[in-house]
Motif scaffolding. Structure first.
Motif, PDB file in Angstrom:
ATOM      1  N   ASN A   9       0.829  -1.207   0.000  1.00  0.00           N
ATOM      2  CA  ASN A   9       0.000   0.000   0.000  1.00  0.00           C
ATOM      3  C   ASN A   9       0.863   1.257   0.000  1.00  0.00           C
ATOM      4  O   ASN A   9       0.564   2.217  -0.708  1.00  0.00           O
ATOM      5  CB  ASN A   9      -0.931   0.001   1.211  1.00  0.00           C
ATOM      6  CG  ASN A   9      -1.919  -1.137   1.180  1.00  0.00           C
ATOM      7  OD1 ASN A   9      -2.206  -1.713   0.140  1.00  0.00           O
ATOM      8  ND2 ASN A   9      -2.436  -1.500   2.331  1.00  0.00           N
ATOM      9  N   LYS A  10       1.931   1.243   0.789  1.00  0.00           N
ATOM     10  CA  LYS A  10       2.834   2.392   0.830  1.00  0.00           C
ATOM     11  C   LYS A  10       3.527   2.554  -0.518  1.00  0.00           C
ATOM     12  O   LYS A  10       3.694   3.674  -1.012  1.00  0.00           O
ATOM     13  CB  LYS A  10       3.862   2.222   1.950  1.00  0.00           C
ATOM     14  CG  LYS A  10       4.712   3.436   2.177  1.00  0.00           C
ATOM     15  CD  LYS A  10       3.887   4.607   2.667  1.00  0.00           C
ATOM     16  CE  LYS A  10       4.758   5.773   3.041  1.00  0.00           C
ATOM     17  NZ  LYS A  10       3.984   6.925   3.474  1.00  0.00           N
ATOM     18  N   GLU A  13       1.189   4.179  -2.900  1.00  0.00           N
ATOM     19  CA  GLU A  13       1.074   5.608  -2.623  1.00  0.00           C
ATOM     20  C   GLU A  13       2.282   6.362  -3.181  1.00  0.00           C
ATOM     21  O   GLU A  13       2.135   7.399  -3.833  1.00  0.00           O
ATOM     22  CB  GLU A  13       0.977   5.850  -1.117  1.00  0.00           C
ATOM     23  CG  GLU A  13       0.904   7.324  -0.769  1.00  0.00           C
ATOM     24  CD  GLU A  13       1.064   7.607   0.704  1.00  0.00           C
ATOM     25  OE1 GLU A  13       1.189   8.793   1.033  1.00  0.00           O
ATOM     26  OE2 GLU A  13       1.073   6.674   1.520  1.00  0.00           O
ATOM     27  N   ARG A  17       2.506   9.246  -6.073  1.00  0.00           N
ATOM     28  CA  ARG A  17       3.135  10.558  -5.894  1.00  0.00           C
ATOM     29  C   ARG A  17       4.123  10.847  -7.020  1.00  0.00           C
ATOM     30  O   ARG A  17       4.189  11.965  -7.530  1.00  0.00           O
ATOM     31  CB  ARG A  17       3.849  10.631  -4.550  1.00  0.00           C
ATOM     32  CG  ARG A  17       2.937  10.772  -3.372  1.00  0.00           C
ATOM     33  CD  ARG A  17       3.737  10.939  -2.087  1.00  0.00           C
ATOM     34  NE  ARG A  17       2.885  10.859  -0.924  1.00  0.00           N
ATOM     35  CZ  ARG A  17       2.213  11.889  -0.423  1.00  0.00           C
ATOM     36  NH1 ARG A  17       2.302  13.064  -1.003  1.00  0.00           N
ATOM     37  NH2 ARG A  17       1.446  11.732   0.640  1.00  0.00           N
ATOM     38  N   ARG A  39      -2.247   7.406  -5.628  1.00  0.00           N
ATOM     39  CA  ARG A  39      -1.866   7.897  -4.301  1.00  0.00           C
ATOM     40  C   ARG A  39      -3.032   7.774  -3.324  1.00  0.00           C
ATOM     41  O   ARG A  39      -2.885   7.294  -2.204  1.00  0.00           O
ATOM     42  CB  ARG A  39      -1.397   9.352  -4.389  1.00  0.00           C
ATOM     43  CG  ARG A  39      -0.988   9.936  -3.050  1.00  0.00           C
ATOM     44  CD  ARG A  39      -0.455  11.350  -3.192  1.00  0.00           C
ATOM     45  NE  ARG A  39      -1.313  12.254  -3.919  1.00  0.00           N
ATOM     46  CZ  ARG A  39      -2.312  12.955  -3.376  1.00  0.00           C
ATOM     47  NH1 ARG A  39      -2.584  12.841  -2.105  1.00  0.00           N
ATOM     48  NH2 ARG A  39      -3.025  13.767  -4.123  1.00  0.00           N
ATOM     49  N   GLY A  42      -3.743   4.098  -2.430  1.00  0.00           N
ATOM     50  CA  GLY A  42      -2.770   3.603  -1.464  1.00  0.00           C
ATOM     51  C   GLY A  42      -3.035   4.128  -0.070  1.00  0.00           C
ATOM     52  O   GLY A  42      -2.933   3.399   0.915  1.00  0.00           O
ATOM     53  N   THR A  43      -3.384   5.390   0.019  1.00  0.00           N
ATOM     54  CA  THR A  43      -3.682   6.003   1.313  1.00  0.00           C
ATOM     55  C   THR A  43      -4.914   5.369   1.951  1.00  0.00           C
ATOM     56  O   THR A  43      -4.925   5.082   3.158  1.00  0.00           O
ATOM     57  CB  THR A  43      -3.886   7.522   1.148  1.00  0.00           C
ATOM     58  OG1 THR A  43      -2.706   8.084   0.571  1.00  0.00           O
ATOM     59  CG2 THR A  43      -4.163   8.190   2.479  1.00  0.00           C
TER      60      THR A  43
END
Length: 57
Positions: A9-10, A13, A17, A39, A42-43
């Protein structure tokens, strides 16, 4: 499993970005929007993992 999900997930994100920044730099609104969507996805997934962690404890 949860740690792997958090990492993915990070990564999603951060990829979003990067796409968003490249879209801005190249004046490509489609790439910028795609990056923004990645992004945000993912957040949101990270937030879901935090909720799951709260109920596990």
């Amino acid at each position: 499993m949860a740690t792997e999900d958090k990492f993915q997930n990070k990564a999603e994100e951060l990829k979003g970005r990067a796409k968003e920044q490249v879209g801005r730099a190249t004046d490509d609104p489609d790439l910028e929007a795609e990056g923004r969507a990645d992004r945000v996805a993912g957040t949101l997934k990270q937030a879901g993992e935090k909720v799951k962690d709260a109920f596990r404890k």
